[in-house]
Design an enzyme around this catalytic site. Structure first.
Site, PDB file in Angstrom:
ATOM      1  CG  ASP A  81      41.584 -49.750 -40.257  1.00 42.99           C
ATOM      2  OD1 ASP A  81      40.956 -50.118 -40.014  1.00 42.99           O
ATOM      3  OD2 ASP A  81      42.356 -50.321 -41.424  1.00 42.99           O
ATOM      4  CD  GLU A 254      39.365 -56.565 -36.868  1.00 47.22           C
ATOM      5  OE1 GLU A 254      39.958 -57.404 -37.269  1.00 47.22           O
ATOM      6  OE2 GLU A 254      38.681 -55.787 -37.437  1.00 47.22           O
TER       7      GLU A 254
END
Length: 579
Positions: A81, A254
């Site tokens: 991420d 997301e």
């Protein structure tokens, strides 16, 4: 008679002193340091050093062709991420840490190629409450941003056990604030956007209006943010429902990021979950509140359509961020995996990096059609600094001579500083054999680092001053609470010790191999090596290495088998509790 006794005592004392000298010399010759004295009954396992050496075939077979080339992944090992922020001169990157402490490593660069870790954003227990959270809980998808309107850096993220929050600072390499919680922001993966007119917004993943209509149905929402008072304003608005095409029932949209480029607003998100269907998609609007129109060419980054039997595959690509260099060129950082045989995903989701292109409709993209993410990329005008040892095969050694642990080291489930010391015996990492084990969701005496290579070798040297027969210490390979391998030393009697390799799982612990050895004044050396598909565990009392267990299946620690969001870590461990 008295003189004879005094002379005899003097001779005995001299012999005793010589014996102590020879003992210390013997220990010095084996470890490079004197035998640690037991200063505390609480700290019983003393590690002299720890080495980590990568040996992946790809790097040996594919040397970089010039000093302006770099390897992908740019941050190998479990750095998932990624998010990058810039103030126009400096670049800072952060990645997820889930239930590890300290949280959110922060890296600095001046050129986007040469990155150096400068700390952790969440380095205090009060910033990172992890009570009761398992390995894949904790911190999800941190996003770092610079607000030029107040010259302040922000890092916003989700602590899945507590909620969404942000911290801020004027100096990213210094201390960050305590958490500022955002009770009106639900879901996960929040990200700041600071507009040039002074307004600010948060975009995040959450439930769609009216609730989800199928499994994995999510939305991207936007809410205004008051920079002066550090609070949200008004209610959130759904700006994307489901994904690019709701009729196709896209799942898990997301990781949103909002940008303003050439007067247009771009919303970039991940779709498809973080496994092999992962992909990055993008939308465009005239205003930050929408409506947002998806690019026809979506996805703008993915490897999901490529054949499974392709050589050296890169999979799971997505969850990207964009950053522009001073020369105008845009680059993207994103997560991806490089499994062996599409099965051994022990390294977890790593940080990759590649240039961004633009199509005729004004949309950015990283890959199209069947393009493969490259493992080597050139950035002209930037010289690679190999001394940073952030990618390729490298070797690192920690002699534990500093007053604090290096930035590569972590604990699991929270701050474990009460269970280790670097000052108890100078030059040693001393651990407490506490009544807590690594399969519990509470801090244990485990000081670990990420695996960054499929093929690697790790070594340490251990003195065990046991106070109980249940005390054990050694090297632990850790994926989560239910997937571990432990190479451990345990005292049996005054004259013997037990070396063992144990598989730790949800069903309990299984000893895979063990050996009783004669206790020695010398330390016991321990070594773990990996072929990528299997582990070997060795020990040495003098200089000769002995095999304790070989061909131990690495798939047991793979994400493909154990699931979860982290990669495997390895490190030094001590405990007095059985599994």
């Amino acid at each position: 008679m008295m003189r004879k006794n005094l002379k005899l005592c003097s001779i005995i004392s001299f012999i005793f002193i010589i014996g102590i000298f020879l003992l210390q010399t013997s220990c010095n010759s084996n470890s490079g340091k004197t035998l640690p004295e037991l200063k505390s009954e609480n700290l019983t396992a003393h590690f002299d050093y720890f080495t980590y050496k990568g040996d992946d075939d790809f790097y040996k077979e594919n040397p970089l062709p010039g000093d302006d080339y770099y390897y992908n992944p740019i941050l190998p090992g479990w750095y998932s991420d990624p998010s990058v922020g810039s103030n126009g001169e400096d670049y800072y990157m952060v990645t997820s840490t889930f239930a590890y402490f300290p949280g959110v490593p922060i890296f600095h660069s001046k050129d986007l190629v040469n990155w150096k870790q400068v700390g952790h954003v969440l380095d205090r227990p009060e910033q990172l409450p992890l009570e009761g959270q398992r390995t894949s809980g904790g911190i999800f998808a941190p996003a770092i941003s610079y607000n030029p309107n107040n010259q302040t850096w922000y890092m916003i993220t989700t602590n899945v056990g507590k909620g969404n929050f942000f911290v801020k600072t004027k100096d990213p390499q210094g201390s960050w604030s305590d958490p500022i919680w955002l009770p009106e922001v639900h879901g996960i993966d929040p990200s700041f956007f600071f507009d040039c007119d002074g307004k600010a917004y948060i975009v995040n993943n959450d439930e769609p209006d009216g609730g989800s209509t199928y499994q994995g149905h999510r939305a991207i929402r936007l809410i205004e943010f008051d920079v002066d008072n550090d609070v949200t304003v008004g209610s959130s608005k759904m700006i994307v429902n489901g994904g690019v095409n709701l009729d196709e029932k896209p799942i898990w949209i997301e990781g949103p990021h909002l940008y303003k480029i050439n007067g247009k607003y771009y919303l970039m998100c991940a779709e498809g979950g973080t496994s092999v269907d992962h992909r990055e998609v993008i939308f465009k609007s005239d205003t930050p509140t929408g409506p947002f129109k998806p690019a026809v060419m979506n996805p703008i980054l993915t490897q999901r359509q490529l054949p499974n039997d392709r050589p050296i595959p890169i999979t799971c690509a997505g969850h990207a961020d964009l950053v522009q260099k001073n020369d105008g060129q845009w680059w993207s950082f994103f997560l991806a995996c490089r499994p062996i045989d599409n099965k051994f995903e022990n390294l977890g989701r790593e940080t990759f990096f590649m240039p961004v292109r633009w199509n005729e409709k004004g949309f950015p993209y990283m890959t199209k059609d069947d393009e493969v993410i490259p493992r080597m990329i050139q950035m002209e005008g930037v010289k690679r600094d190999d001394s940073l040892k952030i990618f390729g095969n490298f070797e690192l050694k920690d002699d534990f001579t500093s007053s604090a642990l290096g930035m590569q080291w972590m604990n699991i489930h929270g701050d474990a500083s009460a269970l280790y010391s670097l000052s108890e015996n100078a030059g040693y990492l001393s651990l407490k054999c506490a009544e807590v084990s690594s399969n519990e969701a509470i801090p244990s005496a485990f000081v670990c680092r990420r695996l960054q290579h499929h093929k690697f070798e790790c070594e340490t040297s251990l003195f065990l001053h046991s106070t109980s027969k249940s005390d054990k210490a050694g090297i632990l390979l850790y994926k989560d609470e239910s997937h571990q391998y432990l190479l451990a030393l345990q005292e049996l009697t005054q004259d013997s010790s037990l070396l063992s390799v144990t598989r730790i799982g949800a069903e309990g612990a299984a000893v895979l191999s063990s050996r009783v050895i004669t206790k020695s004044l010398n330390p016991v050396k321990l070594k773990v090596t990996s072929s990528g598909k299997a582990f070997s565990f060795q020990y040495a009392i003098d200089e000769e290495w002995n095999m304790l267990a070989s061909n131990i299946d690495a798939y047991y620690l793979s994400t493909a088998q154990s699931y979860g969001f982290t990669g495997t870590t390895i490190g030094l461990y001590a405990s007095s509790k059985d599994y």
